[in-house]
Design a protein around this motif. Structure first.
Motif, PDB file in Angstrom:
ATOM      1  N   VAL A  70       0.849  -1.186   0.000  1.00  8.38           N
ATOM      2  CA  VAL A  70       0.000   0.000   0.000  1.00  8.38           C
ATOM      3  C   VAL A  70       0.887   1.239   0.000  1.00  8.38           C
ATOM      4  O   VAL A  70       1.890   1.302   0.700  1.00  8.38           O
ATOM      5  CB  VAL A  70      -0.929   0.000   1.235  1.00  8.38           C
ATOM      6  N   GLY A  71       0.528   2.215  -0.821  1.00 13.06           N
ATOM      7  CA  GLY A  71       1.292   3.457  -0.913  1.00 13.06           C
ATOM      8  C   GLY A  71       1.235   3.995  -2.317  1.00 13.06           C
ATOM      9  O   GLY A  71       0.595   3.436  -3.207  1.00 13.06           O
ATOM     10  N   LEU A  72       1.919   5.069  -2.543  1.00 15.20           N
ATOM     11  CA  LEU A  72       1.944   5.723  -3.839  1.00 15.20           C
ATOM     12  C   LEU A  72       2.632   4.841  -4.869  1.00 15.20           C
ATOM     13  O   LEU A  72       3.699   4.284  -4.611  1.00 15.20           O
ATOM     14  CB  LEU A  72       2.701   7.054  -3.718  1.00 15.20           C
ATOM     15  N   TYR A  73       2.033   4.683  -6.038  1.00 10.51           N
ATOM     16  CA  TYR A  73       2.658   3.918  -7.121  1.00 10.51           C
ATOM     17  C   TYR A  73       3.583   4.828  -7.923  1.00 10.51           C
ATOM     18  O   TYR A  73       4.769   4.563  -8.053  1.00 10.51           O
ATOM     19  CB  TYR A  73       1.580   3.278  -7.992  1.00 10.51           C
ATOM     20  N   HIS A  74       3.038   5.931  -8.483  1.00  7.24           N
ATOM     21  CA  HIS A  74       3.889   6.858  -9.210  1.00  7.24           C
ATOM     22  C   HIS A  74       3.199   8.207  -9.394  1.00  7.24           C
ATOM     23  O   HIS A  74       2.007   8.326  -9.222  1.00  7.24           O
ATOM     24  CB  HIS A  74       4.317   6.293 -10.571  1.00  7.24           C
ATOM     25  N   LEU A  75       4.017   9.188  -9.755  1.00  5.20           N
ATOM     26  CA  LEU A  75       3.550  10.512 -10.159  1.00  5.20           C
ATOM     27  C   LEU A  75       3.740  10.594 -11.661  1.00  5.20           C
ATOM     28  O   LEU A  75       4.662   9.977 -12.202  1.00  5.20           O
ATOM     29  CB  LEU A  75       4.384  11.600  -9.492  1.00  5.20           C
ATOM     30  N   ALA A  76       2.919  11.353 -12.365  1.00  2.00           N
ATOM     31  CA  ALA A  76       3.055  11.485 -13.816  1.00  2.00           C
ATOM     32  C   ALA A  76       3.321  12.938 -14.173  1.00  2.00           C
ATOM     33  O   ALA A  76       2.569  13.826 -13.794  1.00  2.00           O
ATOM     34  CB  ALA A  76       1.792  10.998 -14.522  1.00  2.00           C
ATOM     35  N   TRP A  77       4.399  13.160 -14.912  1.00  2.00           N
ATOM     36  CA  TRP A  77       4.764  14.486 -15.404  1.00  2.00           C
ATOM     37  C   TRP A  77       4.534  14.482 -16.910  1.00  2.00           C
ATOM     38  O   TRP A  77       4.922  13.545 -17.603  1.00  2.00           O
ATOM     39  CB  TRP A  77       6.220  14.806 -15.095  1.00  2.00           C
ATOM     40  N   GLN A  78       3.935  15.525 -17.437  1.00  2.00           N
ATOM     41  CA  GLN A  78       3.586  15.596 -18.857  1.00  2.00           C
ATOM     42  C   GLN A  78       4.553  16.489 -19.623  1.00  2.00           C
ATOM     43  O   GLN A  78       4.918  17.559 -19.155  1.00  2.00           O
ATOM     44  CB  GLN A  78       2.159  16.143 -19.013  1.00  2.00           C
ATOM     45  N   VAL A  79       4.967  16.014 -20.807  1.00  2.00           N
ATOM     46  CA  VAL A  79       5.763  16.833 -21.721  1.00  2.00           C
ATOM     47  C   VAL A  79       4.864  17.237 -22.886  1.00  2.00           C
ATOM     48  O   VAL A  79       3.817  16.633 -23.113  1.00  2.00           O
ATOM     49  CB  VAL A  79       7.027  16.085 -22.233  1.00  2.00           C
ATOM     50  N   GLU A  80       5.269  18.272 -23.627  1.00  2.34           N
ATOM     51  CA  GLU A  80       4.381  18.835 -24.649  1.00  2.34           C
ATOM     52  C   GLU A  80       4.480  18.183 -26.017  1.00  2.34           C
ATOM     53  O   GLU A  80       3.554  18.293 -26.809  1.00  2.34           O
ATOM     54  CB  GLU A  80       4.637  20.340 -24.766  1.00  2.34           C
ATOM     55  N   THR A  81       5.612  17.517 -26.313  1.00  8.08           N
ATOM     56  CA  THR A  81       5.766  16.945 -27.652  1.00  8.08           C
ATOM     57  C   THR A  81       6.303  15.518 -27.569  1.00  8.08           C
ATOM     58  O   THR A  81       6.953  15.136 -26.579  1.00  8.08           O
ATOM     59  CB  THR A  81       6.741  17.773 -28.519  1.00  8.08           C
ATOM     60  N   ILE A  82       6.061  14.760 -28.628  1.00  3.80           N
ATOM     61  CA  ILE A  82       6.616  13.408 -28.705  1.00  3.80           C
ATOM     62  C   ILE A  82       8.136  13.469 -28.790  1.00  3.80           C
ATOM     63  O   ILE A  82       8.831  12.601 -28.260  1.00  3.80           O
ATOM     64  CB  ILE A  82       5.992  12.611 -29.885  1.00  3.80           C
ATOM     65  N   ASP A  83       8.675  14.513 -29.417  1.00  2.97           N
ATOM     66  CA  ASP A  83      10.129  14.672 -29.479  1.00  2.97           C
ATOM     67  C   ASP A  83      10.726  14.883 -28.090  1.00  2.97           C
ATOM     68  O   ASP A  83      11.791  14.341 -27.775  1.00  2.97           O
ATOM     69  CB  ASP A  83      10.510  15.843 -30.400  1.00  2.97           C
ATOM     70  N   ALA A  84      10.035  15.651 -27.251  1.00  2.06           N
ATOM     71  CA  ALA A  84      10.498  15.855 -25.871  1.00  2.06           C
ATOM     72  C   ALA A  84      10.481  14.537 -25.109  1.00  2.06           C
ATOM     73  O   ALA A  84      11.384  14.262 -24.312  1.00  2.06           O
ATOM     74  CB  ALA A  84       9.628  16.903 -25.166  1.00  2.06           C
ATOM     75  N   LEU A  85       9.471  13.695 -25.363  1.00  2.00           N
ATOM     76  CA  LEU A  85       9.404  12.392 -24.713  1.00  2.00           C
ATOM     77  C   LEU A  85      10.566  11.508 -25.172  1.00  2.00           C
ATOM     78  O   LEU A  85      11.189  10.823 -24.359  1.00  2.00           O
ATOM     79  CB  LEU A  85       8.063  11.712 -25.005  1.00  2.00           C
ATOM     80  N   ALA A  86      10.891  11.555 -26.466  1.00  2.00           N
ATOM     81  CA  ALA A  86      12.008  10.770 -26.990  1.00  2.00           C
ATOM     82  C   ALA A  86      13.331  11.231 -26.366  1.00  2.00           C
ATOM     83  O   ALA A  86      14.180  10.399 -26.004  1.00  2.00           O
ATOM     84  CB  ALA A  86      12.062  10.881 -28.511  1.00  2.00           C
ATOM     85  N   GLU A  87      13.512  12.541 -26.218  1.00  2.00           N
ATOM     86  CA  GLU A  87      14.718  13.069 -25.574  1.00  2.00           C
ATOM     87  C   GLU A  87      14.778  12.633 -24.112  1.00  2.00           C
ATOM     88  O   GLU A  87      15.842  12.268 -23.605  1.00  2.00           O
ATOM     89  CB  GLU A  87      14.747  14.591 -25.664  1.00  2.00           C
ATOM     90  N   MET A  88      13.619  12.662 -23.450  1.00  2.00           N
ATOM     91  CA  MET A  88      13.544  12.249 -22.055  1.00  2.00           C
ATOM     92  C   MET A  88      13.912  10.771 -21.930  1.00  2.00           C
ATOM     93  O   MET A  88      14.616  10.373 -21.002  1.00  2.00           O
ATOM     94  CB  MET A  88      12.143  12.502 -21.509  1.00  2.00           C
ATOM     95  N   ARG A  89      13.460   9.956 -22.876  1.00  2.00           N
ATOM     96  CA  ARG A  89      13.773   8.524 -22.852  1.00  2.00           C
ATOM     97  C   ARG A  89      15.279   8.317 -22.902  1.00  2.00           C
ATOM     98  O   ARG A  89      15.844   7.543 -22.123  1.00  2.00           O
ATOM     99  CB  ARG A  89      13.101   7.809 -24.017  1.00  2.00           C
ATOM    100  N   ALA A  90      15.938   8.995 -23.822  1.00  2.00           N
ATOM    101  CA  ALA A  90      17.388   8.855 -23.955  1.00  2.00           C
ATOM    102  C   ALA A  90      18.094   9.275 -22.666  1.00  2.00           C
ATOM    103  O   ALA A  90      19.028   8.606 -22.204  1.00  2.00           O
ATOM    104  CB  ALA A  90      17.888   9.668 -25.149  1.00  2.00           C
ATOM    105  N   ASP A  91      17.659  10.368 -22.072  1.00  2.58           N
ATOM    106  CA  ASP A  91      18.283  10.875 -20.858  1.00  2.58           C
ATOM    107  C   ASP A  91      18.063   9.918 -19.687  1.00  2.58           C
ATOM    108  O   ASP A  91      18.995   9.618 -18.937  1.00  2.58           O
ATOM    109  CB  ASP A  91      17.730  12.264 -20.523  1.00  2.58           C
TER     110      ASP A  91
END
Length: 130
Positions: A70-91
């Protein structure tokens, strides 16, 4: 009366200063208040909140979160573009923090852990016309 939105989240961490550096480097958050390492408050770029994430130090020996309890599973942070998500993945991959990926249809998501084992999601919301 319904709530409007989540304003901020607060996590207990072993070392608020060290964990805040992770969120600054990985998610581009900025420190808005540092209470001498006992608590650190961070804001996301472009946020109008005083802070989006609060971190409270509980000590180096504190047990980390455990999946399936029992407890928090996760927090979700949103990025504005799919390219930003791809950069985040690499990082996140480079940091060794990436633990999963998912396509929810309405969003594309990455899952990662901070230095304390707290899981978080970085997601891109697929435009309704797509």
């Amino acid at each position: 009366m319904p709530v409007h939105r989540l304003n901020h989240a607060v996590l207990y961490v072993r070392d608020a200063g060290g964990t805040s550096r992770f969120y600054q480097d990985a998610l581009g958050m900025e420190v808005v208040a540092d209470m001498g390492g006992k608590a650190v408050f961070l804001r996301s770029a472009g946020s109008e909140n005083h802070h989006d994430l609060g971190l409270f130090s509980v000590g180096a020996g504190a047990a980390g979160p455990q999946r399936g309890r029992v407890g928090l599973y996760h927090l979700a942070w949103q990025v504005e573009t799919i390219d930003a998500l791809a950069e985040m993945r690499a990082d996140l991959l480079e940091r060794g923090a990436l633990v999963g990926e998912s396509d929810h249809g309405v969003s594309k998501s990455l899952y990662a852990v901070d230095p304390d084992g707290n899981e978080f999601e970085v997601m891109w919301k697929v435009p309704a016309d797509a």
